[in-house]
Design an enzyme around this catalytic site. Structure first.
Site, mmCIF file in Angstrom:
data_model
loop_
_atom_site.group_PDB
_atom_site.id
_atom_site.type_symbol
_atom_site.label_atom_id
_atom_site.label_comp_id
_atom_site.label_asym_id
_atom_site.label_seq_id
_atom_site.Cartn_x
_atom_site.Cartn_y
_atom_site.Cartn_z
ATOM 1 N N ASN A 166 0.825 -1.203 0.000
ATOM 2 C CA ASN A 166 0.000 0.000 0.000
ATOM 3 C C ASN A 166 0.863 1.258 0.000
ATOM 4 O O ASN A 166 0.477 2.287 -0.547
ATOM 5 C CB ASN A 166 -0.926 0.007 1.217
ATOM 6 C CG ASN A 166 -2.166 -0.851 1.027
ATOM 7 O OD1 ASN A 166 -2.723 -0.910 -0.056
ATOM 8 N ND2 ASN A 166 -2.584 -1.516 2.078
ATOM 9 N N HIS B 51 10.742 2.181 5.556
ATOM 10 C CA HIS B 51 10.313 2.728 4.271
ATOM 11 C C HIS B 51 11.243 3.868 3.885
ATOM 12 O O HIS B 51 11.485 4.779 4.690
ATOM 13 C CB HIS B 51 8.872 3.245 4.363
ATOM 14 C CG HIS B 51 7.904 2.254 4.924
ATOM 15 N ND1 HIS B 51 7.401 1.209 4.179
ATOM 16 C CD2 HIS B 51 7.344 2.145 6.158
ATOM 17 C CE1 HIS B 51 6.574 0.504 4.939
ATOM 18 N NE2 HIS B 51 6.527 1.044 6.132
#
Length: 257
Positions: free
Chosen positions: A180, A210
């Site tokens: 996502n 991330h």
């Protein structure tokens, strides 16, 4: 504002705990009637059963739930917040949701999920983005149940290993429960095809990491975040749940940032 939620998992429970005005939940049919005596929330199985006076619905139940319930919610003129951004890699569903929102004069709000710096990315897009790269790094157990299992032995992995190298559409389609963030980056920046994605299983870490980098006429930036999971579900990002609550707070505030 009367708010409803799609789902009853870890993210949905977190959001509910931070909202006092949740009055309806779309849940699996088997969950209807399972409420505690002190719970006054209406549980329904379908978007058609959501009360007409609902102002906002929140999708916390994944790609299939957004596809199943999202179009009707938007057609009914009810705004919808979702963290299931990877579902929009399906061009047909993307268009279906857009058409439904236009028909119902409603909006689909995309929560930032487990990543930050999307406001910077959107601003840079105005002046011209050239390259956007997202790198997602998780411990091996974070990739269990994903296509990574077909290329790596996750149980015995000793060194960081790339198991996906492609674009955001490919990543979001192949990893519906894990990518996502890649979709969020693509939607804020240069799109699904032009956003480069690398996914890594790394046995040396115990958190989800991330990294986002971008270059363009504005200059360049690199962003890194090390995210923790929700306590009651190690596969659910705490920041993703928090981003939903933050999105609702912005919608209700007199002054927004």
């Amino acid at each position: 504002m009367k708010v409803g939620i799609i789902g009853d998992g870890a993210i949905a429970r977190y959001v509910r705990s931070h909202l006092e005005d949740t009055h309806v939940c779309i849940v699996r049919p088997s969950k209807i009637g399972s409420a505690e005596a002190s719970d006054t929330i209406l549980r329904v199985a379908d978007a058609s059963q959501v009360p007409d006076d609902t102002d906002l619905m929140i999708d916390c139940a994944g790609h299939s739930a957004l596809a199943q319930h999202g179009p009707l919610i938007l057609k009914r003129g009810i705004d919808l917040v979702t963290v299931s951004l990877g579902a929009l890699a399906d061009a047909h569903l993307h268009q279906k949701l857009r058409a439904a929102a236009l028909q119902g004069a409603s909006q689909l709000h995309l929560a930032s999920g487990a990543i930050g710096a999307l406001d910077c990315l959107r601003a840079a897009k105005v002046g011209g983005l050239e390259t956007v790269t997202y790198l997602g790094r998780k411990p091996p157990q974070g990739w269990i149940g994903s296509p990574a299992e077909s290329t790596l032995d996750l149980k015995t992995l000793k060194d960081p290993s790339v198991h996906f190298d492609g674009n955001a559409r490919e990543a979001a389609t192949a990893y519906p429960k894990n990518a996502n963030v890649a979709a969020a980056v693509a939607l804020a920046g240069v799109g699904f095809e032009q956003t480069k994605v690398r996914l890594i299983a790394d046995p040396s870490i115990d958190a989800n990491i991330h990294e986002l980098s971008a270059t363009g006429e504005f200059g360049s930036f690199t962003f890194r975040i090390e995210g923790k999971a929700l306590p009651d579900n190690p596969k659910s990002s705490a920041l993703a749940a928090m981003s939903v609550v933050a999105a609702i707070n912005r919608m209700q505030a007199a002054i927004t940032s």
